[in-house]
Design an enzyme around this catalytic site. Structure first.
Site, PDB file in Angstrom:
ATOM      1  N   MET A   1       0.841  -1.213   0.000  1.00  9.38           N
ATOM      2  CA  MET A   1       0.000   0.000   0.000  1.00  9.38           C
ATOM      3  C   MET A   1       0.880   1.270   0.000  1.00  9.38           C
ATOM      4  SD  MET A   1      -2.515  -1.440   2.990  1.00  9.38           S
ATOM      5  CE  MET A   1      -1.124  -2.081   3.936  1.00  9.38           C
TER       6      MET A   1
ATOM      7  N   GLN B   1     -10.881   2.982   1.240  1.00 11.34           N
ATOM      8  CA  GLN B   1     -10.555   4.315   1.745  1.00 11.34           C
ATOM      9  C   GLN B   1     -11.511   5.353   1.145  1.00 11.34           C
ATOM     10  OE1 GLN B   1      -6.479   4.766   0.503  1.00 11.34           O
ATOM     11  NE2 GLN B   1      -5.632   3.900   2.380  1.00 11.34           N
TER      12      GLN B   1
ATOM     13  N   THR C   1       2.704   1.620   5.815  1.00  9.59           N
ATOM     14  CA  THR C   1       2.005   2.787   5.271  1.00  9.59           C
ATOM     15  C   THR C   1       1.542   3.654   6.427  1.00  9.59           C
ATOM     16  OG1 THR C   1      -0.079   3.501   4.245  1.00  9.59           O
ATOM     17  CG2 THR C   1      -0.005   1.259   5.054  1.00  9.59           C
TER      18      THR C   1
ATOM     19  N   CYS D   1       3.931  10.166   4.513  1.00 12.62           N
ATOM     20  CA  CYS D   1       3.421   9.144   3.604  1.00 12.62           C
ATOM     21  C   CYS D   1       4.645   8.418   3.081  1.00 12.62           C
ATOM     22  CB  CYS D   1       2.620   9.766   2.463  1.00 12.62           C
ATOM     23  SG  CYS D   1       2.015   8.534   1.285  1.00 12.62           S
TER      24      CYS D   1
END
Length: 230
Positions: free
Chosen positions: A10, A52, A83, A197
């Site tokens: 991810m 999401q 992630t 991120c």
């Protein structure tokens, strides 16, 4: 050596970084031909991204919790979620297993505090920048003051992450936009920036700016390597 359990995919681009960085750190720590003992559960990111977008965090938590259980059964001694955004469901994942979940925000905050910073700019997906699960964790547990970009810049950061970096695209124009946003946070009082991120480091790293950057991927990987040899 302890076995590291990774929940990845991810995106797979950032999971690849985790695998490389953990092994590089193990080699740095132990030398010779040492490498990490790793179990990886890699999911189909499209499935998670759709959840999401729909706000189906419970469904995503169920998928990742099953991953965690399989890692535990494989003999993993602890687990990392590869992630930042999916730490929104970290409590559910942690409660699904009896082995520790090494929270990315905790590892990052420890590094920041050791470096002497308290006012921190934060870049990540809109979920991470706008929800409290991550920035609230940094504030409440670690007493860090968090600044996030304005709404327009949050949109830009989120769009670049999902529509470029998660697809393996690195654009010079997007790099310049991120550097502008980083500078704006610094000008607003941030002493350093969390690259919150795991894909951001693909676009911007410390060679691009004098403003201190904290790359969560590297920090998390280093934490995992240290725990593996203790």
């Amino acid at each position: 050596m302890k076995k590291i359990g990774l929940i990845g995919g991810m995106s797979w681009e950032s999971t690849e970084l985790y695998y490389r960085k953990i092994n590089c750190e193990i080699k740095n720590l132990l030398g010779g031909h040492h490498s990490a003992v790793i179990a990886l559960e890699s999911v189909d990111f499209q499935v998670i991204k759709d959840m999401q977008d729909k706000g189906d965090w419970q469904g995503a938590a169920e998928i990742l919790s099953l991953c965690a259980k399989r890692l535990e059964r494989s003999g993993a001694d602890f687990i990392l979620i590869c992630t930042n955004t999916m730490h929104k469901v970290a409590p559910a994942i942690a409660s699904a297993v009896s082995i520790p979940l090494i929270h990315l925000a905790d590892a990052t905050a420890e590094k920041i505090k050791t470096s002497g910073y308290r006012n921190v700019g934060f870049l990540g997906t809109k979920f991470s920048m706008e929800d409290s699960f991550y920035t609230g964790h940094l504030k409440d547990k670690h007493q860090l003051d968090i600044l996030v970009p304005n709404e327009r810049d949050r949109e830009i950061v989120h769009d670049v992450i999902y529509n470029e970096l998660c697809l393996g695209k690195v654009s010079e124009q997007s790099r310049l936009e991120f550097l502008r946003i980083i500078q704006s946070l610094y000008d607003a009082g941030a002493e350093c920036i969390i690259e919150g991120c795991t894909e951001i480091v693909l676009l911007v790293n410390q060679s691009h700016t004098n403003i201190p950057l904290f790359d969560t991927t590297t920090i998390h990987a280093q934490k995992a390597a240290l725990l593996a040899i203790q």
